[in-house]
Structure formats: C-alpha cells, structure tokens
Design an enzyme around this catalytic site. Structure first.
Site, PDB file in Angstrom:
ATOM      1  CG  ASP A  23      -1.947   1.078   1.214  1.00  0.00           C
ATOM      2  OD1 ASP A  23      -3.108   0.786   1.539  1.00  0.00           O
ATOM      3  OD2 ASP A  23      -1.612   2.229   0.884  1.00  0.00           O
ATOM      4  CG  ASP A 117      -2.688   3.307  -2.633  1.00  0.00           C
ATOM      5  OD1 ASP A 117      -3.739   2.648  -2.537  1.00  0.00           O
ATOM      6  OD2 ASP A 117      -2.120   3.829  -1.663  1.00  0.00           O
ATOM      7  CD  GLU A 118      -5.407  -1.176  -0.442  1.00  0.00           C
ATOM      8  OE1 GLU A 118      -5.827  -2.044   0.311  1.00  0.00           O
ATOM      9  OE2 GLU A 118      -6.055  -0.153  -0.720  1.00  0.00           O
TER      10      GLU A 118
HETATM   11  P1  TTP Z   1      -5.257   4.981   0.774  1.00  0.00           P
HETATM   12  O1  TTP Z   1      -4.194   3.951   0.575  1.00  0.00           O
HETATM   13  O2  TTP Z   1      -6.417   4.628   1.638  1.00  0.00           O
HETATM   14  O3  TTP Z   1      -4.623   6.287   1.412  1.00  0.00           O
HETATM   15  P2  TTP Z   1      -3.229   6.953   1.129  1.00  0.00           P
HETATM   16  O4  TTP Z   1      -2.369   6.146   0.229  1.00  0.00           O
HETATM   17  O5  TTP Z   1      -3.474   8.364   0.664  1.00  0.00           O
HETATM   18  O6  TTP Z   1      -2.598   7.047   2.589  1.00  0.00           O
HETATM   19  P3  TTP Z   1      -1.961   5.869   3.447  1.00  0.00           P
HETATM   20  O7  TTP Z   1      -0.516   6.276   3.636  1.00  0.00           O
HETATM   21  O8  TTP Z   1      -2.720   5.885   4.732  1.00  0.00           O
HETATM   22  O9  TTP Z   1      -2.115   4.594   2.676  1.00  0.00           O
HETATM   23  O10 TTP Z   1      -5.827   5.454  -0.613  1.00  0.00           O
HETATM   24  C1  TTP Z   1      -5.018   5.562  -1.766  1.00  0.00           C
HETATM   25  C2  TTP Z   1      -5.439   6.728  -2.614  1.00  0.00           C
HETATM   26  O11 TTP Z   1      -6.829   6.584  -2.945  1.00  0.00           O
HETATM   27  C3  TTP Z   1      -5.313   8.064  -1.921  1.00  0.00           C
HETATM   28  O12 TTP Z   1      -4.009   8.634  -2.028  1.00  0.00           O
HETATM   29  C4  TTP Z   1      -6.371   8.858  -2.580  1.00  0.00           C
HETATM   30  C5  TTP Z   1      -7.449   7.864  -2.962  1.00  0.00           C
HETATM   31  N1  TTP Z   1      -8.578   7.929  -1.982  1.00  0.00           N
HETATM   32  C6  TTP Z   1      -9.679   8.732  -2.299  1.00  0.00           C
HETATM   33  O13 TTP Z   1      -9.725   9.307  -3.400  1.00  0.00           O
HETATM   34  N2  TTP Z   1     -10.686   8.863  -1.366  1.00  0.00           N
HETATM   35  C7  TTP Z   1     -10.641   8.243  -0.135  1.00  0.00           C
HETATM   36  O14 TTP Z   1     -11.574   8.402   0.682  1.00  0.00           O
HETATM   37  C8  TTP Z   1      -9.498   7.416   0.169  1.00  0.00           C
HETATM   38  C9  TTP Z   1      -9.407   6.723   1.514  1.00  0.00           C
HETATM   39  C10 TTP Z   1      -8.499   7.295  -0.781  1.00  0.00           C
HETATM   40 MG    MG Z   2      -2.120   4.085   0.518  1.00  0.00          MG
END
Ligand code: TTP
Ligand code: MG
Length: 411
Positions: A23, A117-118
């Site tokens: 992630d 991203d995951e």
């Molecule tokens: P996430 O992996 O949930 O968040 P992140 O990568 O920004 O932060 P973390 O370090 O905690 O993993 O989500 C990945 C991407 O998906 C995020 O950068 C933007 C998008 N996203 C949205 O557009 N809306 C949302 O509510 C969430 C949770 C994520």
């Molecule tokens: Mg993330």
C-alpha cells in the site's frame, strides 16, 4: 528513505502460502510532493476546492491537524488554515500505479489490485524458487518502487490475506511488518476489531455495544449470536478472529455488470415505460449501493463503474440494447465519486448523495430509452432492463494505457 538491512530470518523455512500486501504512502499526495519538492514539509491535501468537495487524501504533516481523506475541503481548511489544496491529477497517479505494477510482475503473476495504490501479491512460488523470505521480497519490492518512482510504499506479510493487509498499515509510512504463522495468535488476541475487514463505524459501534472490543472477545463469543446480529458477515467476523481466512489472491474481478430487468404483464409503449423508469432506476441504484457495501464488508475494492446500458425485449423476443461509457456522463461520474468509501460518510451525507445521484441517473436512463425506442421504430416492449457495466480491475491494470480515470476514482 530508510535503509533496508538484510533480513536475519531463515529463508529456508518457506510457508505454504506467502502473501504480501503493498500500500503506497499517502499516494496522491506523495506523487504531488515528489513533483513539487517545495511542498514536502507543508500540509497538503488532494481534492476539489468547491464547498461540496471532499478530500481524496492528505500528506502526513496535514494529518497532524486531523485532515484526512473523505472529509469536506471546507472542514479541512478550518482544521488547518494553511493547508494547500491541490486538484487531483489522475493521469499522474495512474502512471505511477502502472510503474508499480510492472515491479509486482517481476515477482508473481498472482496480483490482486485493490485500487491504484494497493495490491495483494501471492509470492509463494517466487520465495521457494529463489529461496527468499517474505521480508526479503517485500524489502526488494519497496526498494524497486522507490528507485523507479521516488515514492514510498508500506508492506504487510502473512500467509493470510487479511493479516497481510492489516500488517501493511502497522508501520506506515515506509514500513514493513510481518506476521509469521506462529505469531498470529499473539497478534490477533489484543487486536482492536476495528482493524478487521469490513468493520466500519456502524458495525464497530454495534460490536462494542455487544461487549466485543478485541479479536479475543470475538473469538470467544457465541458465533450464533454474531450470525443473528450480522447475518453471513457475523460468521466471517468470527472466523477472522479465529485466524480462519481461506481467501486466495484473485487475479480477476468476478462480476462484470449489474442490471435489473422487468417483464411486464402487458406489452408497453414508450410513454407507458417512461412512467416506470424512476422506480426501476431507484431499485437498481439501491442494489448497486448494497453490492458495493457487501464488497467493502468482505474487504474487497468496490466495483468501478464503466458504462450504463438499457435493454428491451420485443414481443417477438428480439433483444435490443444501448450502452454508453460513463466517460460521456461526467456529471454522474462526479456524483458517484461522492459515494467513495461509503463508511467514511455521515448518514445525512449518504442520503444527500443518493438523491444527487438519482437526480442525474434518472434522466440518463430516460435519454437512453428514448434513443433506443427511436432507433428501433418505437416498438412495444415486453421486457425492459437497465444497468451498469464494471471495469475489470485486473485487465485494466494489465492494459493500463487504455484505462480511464473512472475505474478507480468513481468509488
Ligand atoms: P489509501 O491507501 O487509503 O490512502 P493513502 O495512500 O493516501 O494514505 P496511506 O498512507 O494511509 O495509505 O488510498 C489511496 C489513494 O486513494 C489516496 O491517495 C487517494 C485515494 N482515496 C480517495 O480518493 N478517497 C478516499 O476516501 C481514500 C481513503 C483514498
Ligand atoms: Mg495508501
């Protein structure tokens, strides 16, 4: 970037299953900071600036102020007045995602993307063939990602999917966490149930009221009571608390579309049918939301809407249909994007979002239906259906260049 020391674990003892969950750290924000290094130490968030916009994500300096994904931009600016809000640039995020997936493919074909991203990677074979431990592989993946994209990722390692996912969050940002089989019981027992897949604020509250706070509480509870309260998901919760998860890394998404069909007692003409459309649209939409919620509960990424269609069956059983990409309906795509991560949104917001979406969806189905009738000489019809086609996440990621922003961004 941390330096990665070689692992001291015994690479020879290969588990039967080895799953890595990757992630990216504050993904959209990280891409923007990479491209504009002057932003690195300032609080930034990615999202729209209009009063009704919600944030996609925020960088870690902004998170210190309570700024996070899914909160309205207006609220974020109150929490952190110096917040820099940047409009999302999905093209850049997809490009980074594509590069990351090229790296994943060096280790396995068994990749299950959950979003841009995951992803889950089943690296069992790679570990055996190259005599590498999970920690060594995850370290290498992280290093390669950083080298190629200048972005950091966090990794979780376990023999079970849900634990790998929980683990990737454990040492964020830029961390690695491994839960070996002999450590699972010790890890799970005190674990707050809020970390289990599908436990959103509502479920958590209900579970807490029943006296369940940790996985140990759940594991010792009466499974029948859980089933009574939560249906099938109650059984899943009980199993997760007891280390049971047979989930495999799935390389393609199952459902390709969702539709709803009505066969009428009498054949209808266009005017009669148009009167039925609001009700059918509403039913379709609530089914769609419910299927998305179910997927979320199972810890799966939501379906990405790709196209809308209507279909009719004539009295002579001939079938006709019309389908249009969601890219041609930016207003609907925007309305749908407000539903993203349903659990993060308050009840009033959900009702409002539903209403907003129905207001856009209904006229689209009217338009499609009129067009279809016109095209086929204003027939009488026996059956009418409408629905939505989904993106195939895996296929889309394989063909990255061709896929549009709606696949992951609508939900
Ligand atoms: P996430 O992996 O949930 O968040 P992140 O990568 O920004 O932060 P973390 O370090 O905690 O993993 O989500 C990945 C991407 O998906 C995020 O950068 C933007 C998008 N996203 C949205 O557009 N809306 C949302 O509510 C969430 C949770 C994520
Ligand atoms: Mg993330």
């Amino acid at each position: 970037m941390d330096s990665f020391e070689p692992t001291h674990s015994n690479p020879k003892a290969h588990p039967e299953k080895l799953i890595i969950h990757i992630d990216m750290d504050c993904f959209y924000a990280a891409v923007e900071m990479r491209d504009r290094p002057e932003l690195k130490h300032r609080p930034i968030a990615i999202g729209g600036k209009s009063p009704r916009s919600v944030l996609c994500t925020a960088n870690y300096p902004a998170r210190k102020f309570g700024v996070r994904a899914a909160i309205p931009t207006s609220m974020a600016l109150k929490l952190c007045p110096e917040l820099i809000v940047i409009a999302p640039d999905f093209k850049k995020y997809k490009q980074a995602s594509q590069e990351i997936h090229q790296i994943f493919k060096m280790f396995t074909r068994s990749i299950q993307p959950l979003s841009l991203d995951e992803a889950y990677l089943d690296v069992t074979q790679f570990a055996k063939m190259h005599d590498q431990s999970g920690l060594q592989i995850a370290t290498l993946i992280k290093e390669l990602i950083f080298k190629r994209t200048h972005l950091t990722a966090s990794a979780g390692i376990s023999s079970k999917k849900y634990l790998a996912k929980i683990a990737s969050d454990w040492k964020k940002p830029n961390g690695i966490y491994e839960i070996k089989d002999h450590q699972i019981a010790e890890f799970l027992a005190p674990l707050d149930i809020k970390y289990l897949p599908g436990v959103g604020p509502v479920t958590l509250n209900k579970l807490n009221q029943l006296g369940h706070k940790t996985c140990s509480d759940l594991a010792q509870s009466d499974p029948l009571e859980l089933v009574l309260q939560f249906g099938k998901y109650g059984k899943r919760l009980y199993e997760l608390a007891r280390e049971i998860d047979e989930g495999q890394v799935k390389t393609s998404s199952e459902a390709k579309s969702l539709s709803i069909e009505n066969t009428f007692k009498q054949d209808l003409n266009l005017e009669q049918l148009l009167l039925e459309i609001p009700e059918i649209t509403k039913e379709f939409f609530y089914r769609f939301v419910s299927s998305q919620k179910k997927r979320q509960k199972r810890g799966k990424s939501p379906y990405g809407p790709k196209a809308l269609f209507v279909k009719i069956k004539l009295p002579n059983h001939q079938k006709k249909s019309l389908e249009r990409s969601l890219m041609e309906q930016p207003e609907l795509a925007h309305a749908l994007s407000n539903l993203q991560y349903i659990d993060n949104i308050t009840k009033e917001n959900i009702e409002k979002s539903y209403q907003d979406i129905l207001e856009v969806l209904e006229p689209i189905f009217y338009k499609f239906t009129r067009e279809l009738f016109l095209r086929f000489g204003n027939p009488k019809i026996r059956l009418f259906g409408l629905g939505m086609r989904y993106h195939d996440n895996k296929k889309e990621l394989d063909q990255m260049g061709h896929f549009d922003q709606l696949s992951f961004d609508c939900f």
